[in-house]
Design an enzyme around this catalytic site. Structure first.
Site, PDB file in Angstrom:
ATOM      1  CG  ASP A   1      36.868   6.277  20.713  1.00 35.74           C
ATOM      2  OD1 ASP A   1      35.865   6.137  19.985  1.00 35.74           O
ATOM      3  OD2 ASP A   1      36.966   5.797  21.859  1.00 35.74           O
TER       4      ASP A   1
ATOM      5  CE  LYS B   1      34.864   8.057  23.558  1.00 35.59           C
ATOM      6  NZ  LYS B   1      34.127   6.884  24.096  1.00 35.59           N
TER       7      LYS B   1
END
Length: 311
Positions: free
Chosen positions: A148, A14
């Site tokens: 995350d 990401k």
């Protein structure tokens, strides 16, 4: 119990398109407000049954770039191993498992590669052991592994609040094209946060807990306005990353000079992310950065799907 011998799952890295950081909390964490974008650089985890009760792991480099996979722990401190052990604690029909990880996301690069490994391991082990957990249930389980990991399961675009674990999906009207420039070294996330705190203190800046992300980011992504997005990118950790690795500033300047709409440090760094107007511009920028600066550069796009079973 399922007779499947192995399951292969891919999960994305990401970019933090926007990152706001609050003050240090008593629990040692920082409140954040971030926009996560899953991009087309995937970790791959294959979970294979073992005939004993051990959880083992191997790691390979699947990237055209040199990744120091030798530095990745192969014991219970590996986040993918923790994910498998967590999943095993939640099902009565588990077995031993071997996790074979193919790395493509820069290591210690601020792109959530370890979290993607954990997300992929959760999905793979859940399928291998036929747990029946839904995606929403896996997301709740993933929160125990780090802020995350839930996003690596979901993919797409999301706003992250709290310590980044309170996720709200967001919409991007079009593919966004980026050029990633990984560094040949990693940066310690705790060290970057500590440096950011120090820089703020030295500047006399008093941080407050961020309650939301910059609305310009979401507006631009929703409208497919790449120029508007370029003007709104920001990362509160960037100054700290550059303090620890000053050479990042030179590459950021070079990327802009070579035609990027904008550039920023991704998360805690040191990976740099440059926004391009479209796919062709991203590919050309990647080539120019490689030719002019001799740096490794990868063209990617997002949003992409989260952790998904491939075989």
């Amino acid at each position: 119990m399922s007779k499947t011998r192995s399951v292969r799952v891919m999960a994305p890295g990401k970019i933090n398109v926007s990152f706001r950081m609050g003050p240090l909390r008593p629990d040692g964490y920082h409140s954040v407000a971030s926009v996560y974008l899953a991009v087309s650089l995937y970790e791959e985890v294959t979970a294979t049954r073992r005939d004993d009760d051990q959880v083992t792991v191997s790691v390979r480099n699947g990237s055209p770039l040199p990744l120091d996979v030798e530095d990745i722990p192969l014991d219970s401190s590996n986040l993918a191993v923790k994910a498998a052990e967590l999943m095993r604690s939640l099902t009565a029909q588990s077995t031993g498992v071997h996790l074979d990880i193919v790395k493509r996301v820069p290591i210690a690069g601020g792109m959530g590669g370890g979290s993607a490994d954990a997300a992929a391991a959760l999905v793979a082990c859940s399928a291998l052991w036929d747990t029946g957990f839904s995606r929403d249930e896996l997301v709740r389980i993933a929160a125990d592994l780090g802020a995350d990991v839930p996003f690596a399961l979901l993919g797409g675009v999301a706003v992250g609040l709290g310590v980044g674990d309170q996720l709200t999906p967001a919409l991007a009207r079009r593919d966004l094209h980026w050029v990633l420039v990984p560094a040949s070294f990693g940066l310690s996330t705790p060290k970057v946060y500590a440096t950011a705190d120090r820089l703020r203190e030295e500047a006399g800046f008093t941080a407050t807990d961020p309650e939301n992300v910059d609305p310009r980011i979401l507006k631009a992504m929703h409208a497919g306005d790449v120029d508007g997005l370029a003007n709104a990118l920001g990362n509160d950790l960037q100054a700290a990353s550059i303090e620890l690795a000053p050479e990042l500033a030179d590459i950021l300047d070079l990327g802009i000079a070579e035609g990027a709409l904008a550039g920023l440090v991704s998360g805690s760094g040191p990976t740099l992310a440059f926004l391009a107007a479209d796919r062709l511009d991203a590919e050309e920028l990647s080539q120019r950065l490689s030719d002019v600066a001799g740096v490794a550069a990868l063209a990617v796009h997002g949003p992409v799907h989260g952790a998904r079973i491939m075989a």
